[in-house]
Design a protein around this motif. Structure first.
Motif, PDB file in Angstrom:
ATOM      1  N   UNK A   6       0.830  -1.204   0.000  1.00 27.06           N
ATOM      2  CA  UNK A   6       0.000   0.000   0.000  1.00 27.06           C
ATOM      3  C   UNK A   6       0.866   1.256   0.000  1.00 27.06           C
ATOM      4  N   UNK A   7       1.989   1.210   0.744  1.00 26.94           N
ATOM      5  CA  UNK A   7       2.895   2.367   0.825  1.00 26.94           C
ATOM      6  C   UNK A   7       3.529   2.637  -0.530  1.00 26.94           C
ATOM      7  N   UNK A   8       3.935   1.560  -1.229  1.00 27.68           N
ATOM      8  CA  UNK A   8       4.548   1.716  -2.556  1.00 27.68           C
ATOM      9  C   UNK A   8       3.543   2.294  -3.540  1.00 27.68           C
ATOM     10  N   UNK A   9       2.318   1.746  -3.530  1.00 22.99           N
ATOM     11  CA  UNK A   9       1.283   2.226  -4.446  1.00 22.99           C
ATOM     12  C   UNK A   9       0.931   3.682  -4.160  1.00 22.99           C
ATOM     13  N   UNK A  10       0.922   4.043  -2.859  1.00 24.29           N
ATOM     14  CA  UNK A  10       0.614   5.424  -2.490  1.00 24.29           C
ATOM     15  C   UNK A  10       1.698   6.373  -2.983  1.00 24.29           C
ATOM     16  N   UNK A  11       2.969   5.951  -2.863  1.00 23.34           N
ATOM     17  CA  UNK A  11       4.090   6.782  -3.322  1.00 23.34           C
ATOM     18  C   UNK A  11       4.028   6.974  -4.828  1.00 23.34           C
ATOM     19  N   UNK A  12       3.718   5.869  -5.558  1.00 18.40           N
ATOM     20  CA  UNK A  12       3.619   5.952  -7.006  1.00 18.40           C
ATOM     21  C   UNK A  12       2.473   6.864  -7.418  1.00 18.40           C
ATOM     22  N   UNK A  13       1.358   6.779  -6.689  1.00 21.64           N
ATOM     23  CA  UNK A  13       0.208   7.629  -6.988  1.00 21.64           C
ATOM     24  C   UNK A  13       0.529   9.091  -6.745  1.00 21.64           C
ATOM     25  N   UNK A  14       1.252   9.382  -5.659  1.00 19.47           N
ATOM     26  CA  UNK A  14       1.652  10.763  -5.368  1.00 19.47           C
ATOM     27  C   UNK A  14       2.573  11.307  -6.456  1.00 19.47           C
ATOM     28  N   UNK A  15       3.476  10.459  -6.961  1.00 13.82           N
ATOM     29  CA  UNK A  15       4.391  10.883  -8.015  1.00 13.82           C
ATOM     30  C   UNK A  15       3.618  11.208  -9.289  1.00 13.82           C
ATOM     31  N   UNK A  16       2.667  10.358  -9.627  1.00 13.00           N
ATOM     32  CA  UNK A  16       1.863  10.591 -10.829  1.00 13.00           C
ATOM     33  C   UNK A  16       1.031  11.859 -10.693  1.00 13.00           C
ATOM     34  N   UNK A  17       0.540  12.119  -9.498  1.00 13.11           N
ATOM     35  CA  UNK A  17      -0.240  13.333  -9.254  1.00 13.11           C
ATOM     36  C   UNK A  17       0.629  14.571  -9.458  1.00 13.11           C
ATOM     37  N   UNK A  18       1.877  14.493  -9.001  1.00 19.42           N
ATOM     38  CA  UNK A  18       2.792  15.624  -9.166  1.00 19.42           C
ATOM     39  C   UNK A  18       3.138  15.832 -10.632  1.00 19.42           C
ATOM     40  N   UNK A  23       5.504  21.917 -13.760  1.00 20.11           N
ATOM     41  CA  UNK A  23       5.849  23.337 -13.656  1.00 20.11           C
ATOM     42  C   UNK A  23       6.129  23.899 -15.045  1.00 20.11           C
ATOM     43  N   UNK A  24       5.455  24.982 -15.394  1.00 22.13           N
ATOM     44  CA  UNK A  24       5.672  25.566 -16.722  1.00 22.13           C
ATOM     45  C   UNK A  24       7.067  26.190 -16.828  1.00 22.13           C
ATOM     46  N   UNK A  25       7.629  26.615 -15.709  1.00 16.77           N
ATOM     47  CA  UNK A  25       8.986  27.164 -15.728  1.00 16.77           C
ATOM     48  C   UNK A  25       9.988  26.054 -16.046  1.00 16.77           C
ATOM     49  N   UNK A  26       9.867  24.922 -15.336  1.00 17.56           N
ATOM     50  CA  UNK A  26      10.760  23.790 -15.606  1.00 17.56           C
ATOM     51  C   UNK A  26      10.572  23.257 -17.017  1.00 17.56           C
ATOM     52  N   UNK A  27       9.322  23.251 -17.477  1.00 16.60           N
ATOM     53  CA  UNK A  27       9.045  22.781 -18.835  1.00 16.60           C
ATOM     54  C   UNK A  27       9.713  23.691 -19.860  1.00 16.60           C
ATOM     55  N   UNK A  28       9.601  25.005 -19.650  1.00 18.26           N
ATOM     56  CA  UNK A  28      10.220  25.959 -20.573  1.00 18.26           C
ATOM     57  C   UNK A  28      11.736  25.823 -20.587  1.00 18.26           C
ATOM     58  N   UNK A  29      12.346  25.643 -19.406  1.00 14.51           N
ATOM     59  CA  UNK A  29      13.801  25.467 -19.324  1.00 14.51           C
ATOM     60  C   UNK A  29      14.218  24.183 -20.040  1.00 14.51           C
ATOM     61  N   UNK A  30      13.446  23.121 -19.872  1.00 16.18           N
ATOM     62  CA  UNK A  30      13.770  21.842 -20.501  1.00 16.18           C
ATOM     63  C   UNK A  30      13.692  21.942 -22.022  1.00 16.18           C
ATOM     64  N   UNK A  31      12.665  22.638 -22.526  1.00 18.92           N
ATOM     65  CA  UNK A  31      12.546  22.819 -23.978  1.00 18.92           C
ATOM     66  C   UNK A  31      13.701  23.667 -24.500  1.00 18.92           C
ATOM     67  N   UNK A  32      14.072  24.701 -23.742  1.00 14.07           N
ATOM     68  CA  UNK A  32      15.207  25.553 -24.126  1.00 14.07           C
ATOM     69  C   UNK A  32      16.495  24.727 -24.201  1.00 14.07           C
ATOM     70  N   UNK A  33      16.695  23.842 -23.221  1.00  9.92           N
ATOM     71  CA  UNK A  33      17.872  22.984 -23.215  1.00  9.92           C
ATOM     72  C   UNK A  33      17.850  22.048 -24.417  1.00  9.92           C
ATOM     73  N   UNK A  34      16.674  21.509 -24.740  1.00 12.21           N
ATOM     74  CA  UNK A  34      16.543  20.581 -25.861  1.00 12.21           C
ATOM     75  C   UNK A  34      16.963  21.243 -27.170  1.00 12.21           C
ATOM     76  N   UNK A  35      16.465  22.455 -27.409  1.00 17.52           N
ATOM     77  CA  UNK A  35      16.828  23.167 -28.634  1.00 17.52           C
ATOM     78  C   UNK A  35      18.288  23.624 -28.585  1.00 17.52           C
TER      79      UNK A  35
END
Length: 303
Positions: A6-18, A23-35
């Motif tokens: 149950x603890x493992x499934x709860x941790x996985x569920x929390x990760x998926x929720x996150x 974060x649009x800031x992290x997403x923008x930085x990641x796309x900038x790095x990709x290009x």
């Protein structure tokens, strides 16, 4: 046992929720790095193709860099955190899934782009001609060495893929240890990969076909990328992002050497132009060498 599951499934569920709300800031930085990654390697491709020569690039730099890239790519693919992100793609939106996998895409892009440099290195490998005297032994790599580097790099990629597939399917409980081993190997290879290139650049006293714009992008980009990966995998995934801290430092050394020799050679060319025609035995030899074919003549010569 049920509590543990149950603890493992709860941790996985929390990760998926996150991951479902990236974060649009992290997403923008990641796309900038990709290009940025793509732009830096296109700069290197352009320089080799325009010069029609891969002179100045060490084959052992490419060997160590390609094998390091293979280990780094395998590392992030088998890392439990990455596999958890992949599993979450079944539960979250397409955008959230794409954002969560950007780290994997970045590492995979670096690996494939570096392999592209190795391919161009072979295609535009410098050759000796009958018109030019042979260079001293061990002063420049032979085409056989270049082919050997390509063969070893390909064999290493196949072996790493097979071992990774076996561990993922048969021994999943050892994935974290295996990922750490891959990360350590990638870091060691990346740490020493720049020493052959530093030696080659120092010996030639110029960058040759090595792209300074590529290094200008990648040197600071390595630290930005390390920070981006750290934000995704944290301290537990140190084996994934630490390699880029090391490569950023060593690539900065190559960049410094390249800029130094480029500025020095440019100053000398201006002095030669201001001084008129070349005179003296050393200058005459330099002029004759510049007009004659040599080991730097590419396999695909200008038509």
């Amino acid at each position: 046992m049920s509590y543990f599951s149950h603890h493992i499934n709860s941790s996985a569920s929390d990760r998926c929720t996150a991951l479902a709300s990236p974060s649009y800031i992290n997403f923008g930085i990641s796309i900038f790095i990709l290009f940025g990654i793509l732009a830096s390697y296109l700069s290197q491709y352009h320089r080799i193709i325009v010069r029609r020569s891969s002179e100045g690039i060490s084959p052992y730099f490419l060997l160590l860099g390609t094998t390091a890239g293979t280990c780094a790519f395998a590392n992030i693919l088998v890392l439990p955190a990455s596999r958890a992100d992949l599993a979450c793609c079944k539960e979250i939106s397409g955008f959230g899934c794409f954002a969560s996998l950007l780290g994997i895409l970045q590492v995979g892009l670096v690996w494939s782009c570096f392999a592209g440099i190795l391919l161009l290195f072979l295609i535009f490998f410098p050759r000796a001609t009958a018109l030019a005297p042979p260079e001293p032994l061990n002063s420049t790599p032979s085409y056989r060495e270049a082919l050997g580097v390509a063969g070893i790099s390909a064999a290493h990629a196949v072996i790493t893929a097979v071992i990774s597939a076996v561990i993922v399917t048969r021994y999943p409980e050892h994935l974290q240890a295996y990922a750490n081993a891959l990360g350590l190997l990638a870091t060691v290879l990346a740490s020493i990969q720049y020493f052959p290139q530093i030696f080659t650049t120092w010996r030639l006293k110029h960058v040759g076909s090595l792209s300074i714009p590529m290094m200008c992008i990648q040197t600071p980009g390595s630290f930005v990328w390390a920070g981006s990966l750290f934000a995704r995998v944290g301290w537990q995934g140190w084996s994934t992002w630490f390699i880029y801290v090391v490569t950023g430092i060593l690539q900065g050394i190559v960049l410094g050497l390249g800029i130094f020799f480029e500025l020095r050679n440019r100053k000398r060319r201006k002095e030669d132009e201001n001084g008129g025609s070349l005179s003296g035995p050393e200058d005459a030899a330099r002029e004759e060498e510049a007009s004659s074919p040599s080991e730097a003549t590419p396999l695909l010569g200008n038509k």
